[in-house]
Design a protein around this motif. Structure first.
Motif, short mmCIF file in Angstrom:
data_model
loop_
_atom_site.label_atom_id
_atom_site.label_comp_id
_atom_site.label_asym_id
_atom_site.label_seq_id
_atom_site.Cartn_x
_atom_site.Cartn_y
_atom_site.Cartn_z
N ARG A 5 0.97 -1.17 0.02
CA ARG A 5 0.01 0.06 0.00
C ARG A 5 0.77 1.42 -0.10
O ARG A 5 2.04 1.29 0.29
CB ARG A 5 -1.07 0.06 1.11
N ALA A 7 0.31 5.03 1.70
CA ALA A 7 -0.48 5.76 2.48
C ALA A 7 -0.30 7.21 2.79
O ALA A 7 0.14 7.48 3.84
CB ALA A 7 -0.56 4.92 3.87
N SER A 9 -0.56 11.11 3.74
CA SER A 9 -1.43 12.15 4.43
C SER A 9 -1.66 13.26 3.67
O SER A 9 -0.74 13.76 3.02
CB SER A 9 -0.68 12.53 5.83
N GLU A 41 -4.56 8.82 4.57
CA GLU A 41 -4.26 9.03 5.85
C GLU A 41 -4.73 10.39 6.44
O GLU A 41 -3.83 11.10 6.69
CB GLU A 41 -2.89 8.50 6.44
N TYR A 175 -1.69 8.60 14.64
CA TYR A 175 -1.18 7.81 13.34
C TYR A 175 -1.00 6.35 13.61
O TYR A 175 -1.13 5.27 12.98
CB TYR A 175 -0.02 8.47 12.68
N VAL A 179 -2.61 3.29 11.56
CA VAL A 179 -1.88 2.77 10.55
C VAL A 179 -1.83 1.00 10.82
O VAL A 179 -2.03 0.25 9.93
CB VAL A 179 -0.39 3.41 10.54
N ARG A 193 8.07 2.13 2.50
CA ARG A 193 7.60 3.74 2.91
C ARG A 193 8.89 4.16 2.99
O ARG A 193 10.04 3.68 3.23
CB ARG A 193 6.63 3.78 3.81
N1 GLU Z 1 0.82 8.82 6.23
C1 GLU Z 1 2.01 8.59 6.40
C2 GLU Z 1 2.64 9.74 5.73
O1 GLU Z 1 2.32 10.21 4.62
C3 GLU Z 1 2.69 7.45 5.64
C4 GLU Z 1 2.38 6.33 6.72
C5 GLU Z 1 3.00 4.85 6.34
O2 GLU Z 1 3.23 4.67 5.27
O3 GLU Z 1 3.15 4.08 7.08
O4 GLU Z 1 3.90 10.27 6.09
#
Ligand code: GLU
Length: 283
Positions: A5, A7, A9, A41, A175, A179, A193
């Motif tokens: 995935r 994710a 924000s 997110e 978060y 998450v 990530r």
């Molecule tokens: N939402 C987080 C961000 O944009 C990333 C979270 C994740 O990949 O665990 O920094």
């Protein structure tokens, strides 16, 4: 079955740094013949400008990075996070905390971590009749994990992080909780990530264990640095991607991942196919 995935924000548009994380997660999923999901997110609503979620999804589509399932929005999932918190409280792993920021700062000692204070554990054994403002996970000792790129990692959660927040005093979900709950519910097997998030991993593994959830594999990708050597981020105003030439942006992001491609103009889809083959060969 591999499920990965991206994710984001939606606090700002995708920039060169977040594209590297998006591309790496997409590449790893494709190279494994797996599925790739997108999760918005947006738990920290006040920091998310209206419409930024849709804008980011449009940027991903323009780059040819299309999720295999409809995106999920965290802002619509408060009930699921509450249920997880209720379980943690019932099992004694989470507790209400009445401390104000000033009270924590006065006791937390000289070890702020990334601007956060190590919670001194004041409310671990009760709030002395004061109303709980936030909810925290009770942490213990040292946890080890292994990153596919960074190798073995270790952190003493209690000494270096302290009991961390699951639900904030302003009522927003943290978060860490969102998450972990979402990765498990979406059946995510592999998290790819940016390296700036690596430091969160142990908190997330601790939470997975407390909730009896599986721990995915982790791969943290190199950060893209701005010219001044700082990490490119929405906070320091990294420019939104110029998507007039999506393949050029993908080529730059691939280069950050060590995947060099030739500079011939071509559709993003052709470039993606080439880069998947290289990622598969490299892994
Ligand atoms: N939402 C987080 C961000 O944009 C990333 C979270 C994740 O990949 O665990 O920094």
């Amino acid at each position: 079955m591999y499920r990965g995935r991206f994710a984001p924000s939606p606090t700002g548009p995708l920039h060169a740094g977040s594209l590297v994380a998006a591309l790496a997660s997409w590449l790893d999923a494709r190279a494994h013949g797996g599925q790739w999901l997108v999760r918005i997110e947006d738990v920290d609503g006040p920091r998310c400008p209206p419409g930024m979620d849709v804008f980011i999804l449009g940027q991903l589509a323009a780059l040819g990075l299309r999720p295999d399932e409809p995106p999920v929005w965290q802002s619509r999932r408060a009930d699921v996070y509450q249920a997880a918190l209720d379980r943690l409280v019932a099992s004694g792993h989470a507790y209400g905390c009445a401390c104000t920021r000033a009270e924590i700062a006065a006791l937390a000692g000289p070890r702020p971590r990334h601007g956060e204070l190590v919670y001194p554990g004041t409310c671990r054994h009760g709030t002395n009749g004061r109303a709980a403002r936030a909810w925290r996970l009770r942490v213990e000792g040292v946890v080890d994990w292994c990153d596919r790129r960074l190798g073995p990692q270790t952190q003493d959660l209690q000494a270096e992080v302290g009991d961390f927040v699951l639900k904030r005093a302003d009522g927003l979900w943290a978060y860490q909780l969102a998450v972990v709950v979402d990765d498990a519910e979406q059946g995510i097997t592999d998290i790819v990530r940016g390296e700036d998030l690596a430091d969160n991993t142990l908190r997330q593994i601790a939470l997975q264990r407390r909730l009896s959830l599986p721990t995915p594999r982790y791969l943290h990708t190199p950060l893209v640095l701005a010219e001044d050597g700082h990490k490119l981020s929405k906070q320091n105003g990294a420019a939104a991607l110029d998507l007039a030439d999506p393949a050029a942006r993908l080529r730059e992001a691939a280069a950050c991942l060590g995947l060099e491609t030739d500079a011939a103009a071509r559709p993003a889809s052709d470039l993606l196919a080439e880069v998947v083959a290289r990622w598969r060969a490299a892994k």
